[in-house]
Design a protein around this motif. Structure first.
Motif, PDB file in Angstrom:
ATOM      1  N   GLN A   1      69.389  98.025  49.875  1.00 21.41           N
ATOM      2  CA  GLN A   1      69.662  96.680  49.153  1.00 21.41           C
ATOM      3  C   GLN A   1      68.461  96.057  48.615  1.00 21.41           C
ATOM      4  O   GLN A   1      68.573  95.734  47.704  1.00 21.41           O
ATOM      5  N   GLU A   2      67.144  96.144  49.345  1.00 18.38           N
ATOM      6  CA  GLU A   2      66.158  95.682  48.433  1.00 18.38           C
ATOM      7  C   GLU A   2      65.292  96.182  47.487  1.00 18.38           C
ATOM      8  O   GLU A   2      66.369  97.216  47.267  1.00 18.38           O
ATOM      9  N   GLY A   3      64.768  95.252  46.499  1.00 16.56           N
ATOM     10  CA  GLY A   3      64.090  95.366  45.273  1.00 16.56           C
ATOM     11  C   GLY A   3      64.807  94.837  44.934  1.00 16.56           C
ATOM     12  O   GLY A   3      65.002  93.778  44.042  1.00 16.56           O
ATOM     13  N   TYR A   4      66.112  96.193  43.742  1.00 15.75           N
ATOM     14  CA  TYR A   4      66.549  95.755  42.920  1.00 15.75           C
ATOM     15  C   TYR A   4      68.263  94.946  43.195  1.00 15.75           C
ATOM     16  O   TYR A   4      68.792  95.309  43.479  1.00 15.75           O
ATOM     17  N   LYS A   5      67.824  93.541  42.540  1.00 18.01           N
ATOM     18  CA  LYS A   5      69.483  92.893  43.154  1.00 18.01           C
ATOM     19  C   LYS A   5      70.304  92.205  41.279  1.00 18.01           C
ATOM     20  O   LYS A   5      70.152  91.507  40.537  1.00 18.01           O
TER      21      LYS A   5
ATOM     22  N   GLU B   1      65.442 104.670  48.997  1.00 19.79           N
ATOM     23  CA  GLU B   1      66.993 105.045  48.636  1.00 19.79           C
ATOM     24  C   GLU B   1      67.292 105.439  50.388  1.00 19.79           C
ATOM     25  O   GLU B   1      68.625 104.970  51.409  1.00 19.79           O
TER      26      GLU B   1
ATOM     27  N   HIS C   1      61.759 104.925  43.907  1.00 21.10           N
ATOM     28  CA  HIS C   1      62.928 103.253  43.999  1.00 21.10           C
ATOM     29  C   HIS C   1      64.161 104.779  44.489  1.00 21.10           C
ATOM     30  O   HIS C   1      64.438 103.644  45.568  1.00 21.10           O
TER      31      HIS C   1
ATOM     32  N   ASN D   1      58.839  95.008  44.869  1.00 16.78           N
ATOM     33  CA  ASN D   1      59.884  94.104  46.121  1.00 16.78           C
ATOM     34  C   ASN D   1      60.270  94.692  47.150  1.00 16.78           C
ATOM     35  O   ASN D   1      60.615  94.025  48.260  1.00 16.78           O
ATOM     36  N   LYS D   2      60.823  95.845  46.775  1.00 17.54           N
ATOM     37  CA  LYS D   2      61.138  96.865  47.828  1.00 17.54           C
ATOM     38  C   LYS D   2      60.630  96.689  48.742  1.00 17.54           C
ATOM     39  O   LYS D   2      61.300  96.894  50.061  1.00 17.54           O
TER      40      LYS D   2
ATOM     41  N   LYS E   1      67.541  97.095  53.974  1.00 19.92           N
ATOM     42  CA  LYS E   1      66.572  96.801  53.281  1.00 19.92           C
ATOM     43  C   LYS E   1      66.413  98.296  52.003  1.00 19.92           C
ATOM     44  O   LYS E   1      66.291  98.254  51.426  1.00 19.92           O
TER      45      LYS E   1
END
Ligand SMILES: *Cc1c(COP(=O)(O)O)cnc(C)c1O
Length: 426
Positions: free
Chosen positions: A13-17, A287, A283, A68-69, A10
């Protein structure tokens, strides 16, 4: 599609897609404003009838990706970024309390939050009672009044390093129909996810481990979506908001009522939003959160063990150090690690603490914790200087207490630095 990814995945990969052909890395949308095809669409946005960005004080695509992340990491229904951790604490509580209301906070909380609650909130008409983390249920219940709207604590208190018994405090809060708000700054969602233990709202100073490199001041509020604001105590959620033509948050936004109200009412009106640039850096920092927290925790435990055996050390606090007063709670709430923050008291006087600090070479004196570099601070003469000796004692802070924020350097270099500086005290 809903994924059930593990937290490490997460974080990446989460947040910006990105969609087909879009930038691989989160773009910085350095734009205050957005363009629309019709006035009708703008009207619907302003009535909160359709989702979308109105103005970057309220939301922005780069900031939204970070939100969102973080919501995914904590397991919440939504998140709201703020200009600082202080802002997050302020908005989180004012979203629940109006003038004439009251809430309870643990007396071990961060000095800045203590000032906000004890002094500034009082001027705004919101009264806060401070309670010991060891208070019995009866002692807490004596403080709960009809206008009490929440309980607030920190997962790992800064700098006393008291671990919050989240299940205990959430049970008390819920038996009175009020939410538990947890500042999860030091633990980060990698080490602890307070919603899994009964917390309702989580706040962070993203300035600390989330950014992790000391580049960006910021904060975030996360909503679990589990608390019922229609229980009669929270009129701000169930009565019409005149600034949106009589919209009612619980009706319009269901289990995201809390976080939506915080955004469209408080951040709209007070303006303490996060900038896209800071959201990008935070963000990016996230990571590597899992790798950093693992190393911070591993290094800190080794340094805590070194300090425990050092003849010039009076006492050491590190929640996962065997024999620590917080050890049992830490095993339950922080099984993977207890972050990089250690506090210890040096033998002797305030002057010995200062002599030790002034001779450190690798560990730098900074008013900051929780980034990649090892840092040191003397709370009694800095972050907590507004507190009297008695208040300091109640918060678990002694005049010779030193707070170490252990970085992710080689731990042997950190220990050698401390060893040498000890030769200058008493
Ligand atoms: C630093 C800190 C804050 C305040 O955050 P800022 O980003 O400095 O405004 C709040 N809570 C805790 C636990 C902190 O460590």
């Amino acid at each position: 599609m809903e994924h059930n990814w593990r937290i490490e995945t997460k974080l990446i990969q989460e947040g910006y897609k990105p969609g087909n052909g879009e930038p691989r890395v989160l773009p910085i949308y350095q734009s205050t404003t957005y363009k629309y095809d019709s006035t009708e669409h703008v009207a619907k946005l302003f009535d909160l009838e359709v989702p979308g960005h109105m103005y970057s004080r309220i939301s922005n695509p780069t900031v939204e990706a970070l939100e969102n992340k973080i919501a995914a990491l904590e397991g919440g229904v939504g998140a709201l970024c703020t200009s600082s951790g202080q802002s997050a604490s302020m908005v989180a509580m004012l979203n629940l309390c109006e003038a004439g209301d009251h809430f309870i906070a643990l007396n071990t909380i961060y000095g800045g939050t203590y000032n906000l609650f004890a002094i500034t909130f009082k001027k705004l008409g919101v009264e806060v009672s401070f309670v010991s983390p060891d208070a019995t249920k009866e002692e807490v219940e004596k403080l709960i009044k009809p206008n009490t709207k929440a309980i607030f604590g920190e997962t790992i208190a800064n700098p006393a390093l008291v671990v919050l018994d989240i299940a205990y405090w959430s049970e008390i809060a819920h038996s009175y129909g009020i939410p538990l708000v947890v500042d999860n700054t030091f633990a980060t969602p990698y080490l602890c996810r307070p919603f899994e233990h009964g917390a309702d709202i989580v706040t962070h100073s993203t300035t600390k481990y989330m950014d992790g490199h000391a580049t960006s001041v910021g904060g975030v509020i996360v909503d679990s979506g589990k608390f019922d604001y229609t229980n009669g105590k929270f009129k701000g959620f169930t009565e019409p908001d005149d600034s949106y033509h009589g919209l009612t948050y619980t009706k319009a936004f269901g289990n995201a009522a809390y976080i939506t109200k915080a955004r469209v009412q408080f951040i709209r009106d007070m303006g303490n939003c996060m900038s896209p640039q800071n959201a990008f850096l935070t963000h990016l920092g996230l990571e590597t959160l899992h790798l950093r927290m693992e190393r911070h925790s591993e290094n800190a435990l080794k340094v805590a063990q070194f300090l425990k055996n050092h003849p010039k050390v009076e006492s050491v606090s590190y929640p996962l150090l065997e024999g620590d007063s917080q050890y049992e709670k830490a095993k339950k709430y922080l099984p993977e690690g207890a972050s990089g923050v250690i506090s210890f008291s040096i033998k002797g006087s305030r002057e010995d603490a200062v002599a030790f600090m002034d001779h450190l070479k690798l560990a730098a004196i900074v008013v900051h914790v929780a980034d990649a570099r090892t840092a040191v601070l003397h709370p009694a003469s800095s972050t907590h200087r507004q507190m009297s000796d008695k208040e300091l004692e109640a918060a678990g802070i002694s005049p010779t207490m030193i707070r170490l924020s252990i970085g992710i350097e080689n731990v042997l270099d950190i220990i050698e630095d401390l060893e040498e500086a000890f030769t200058y005290s008493n």
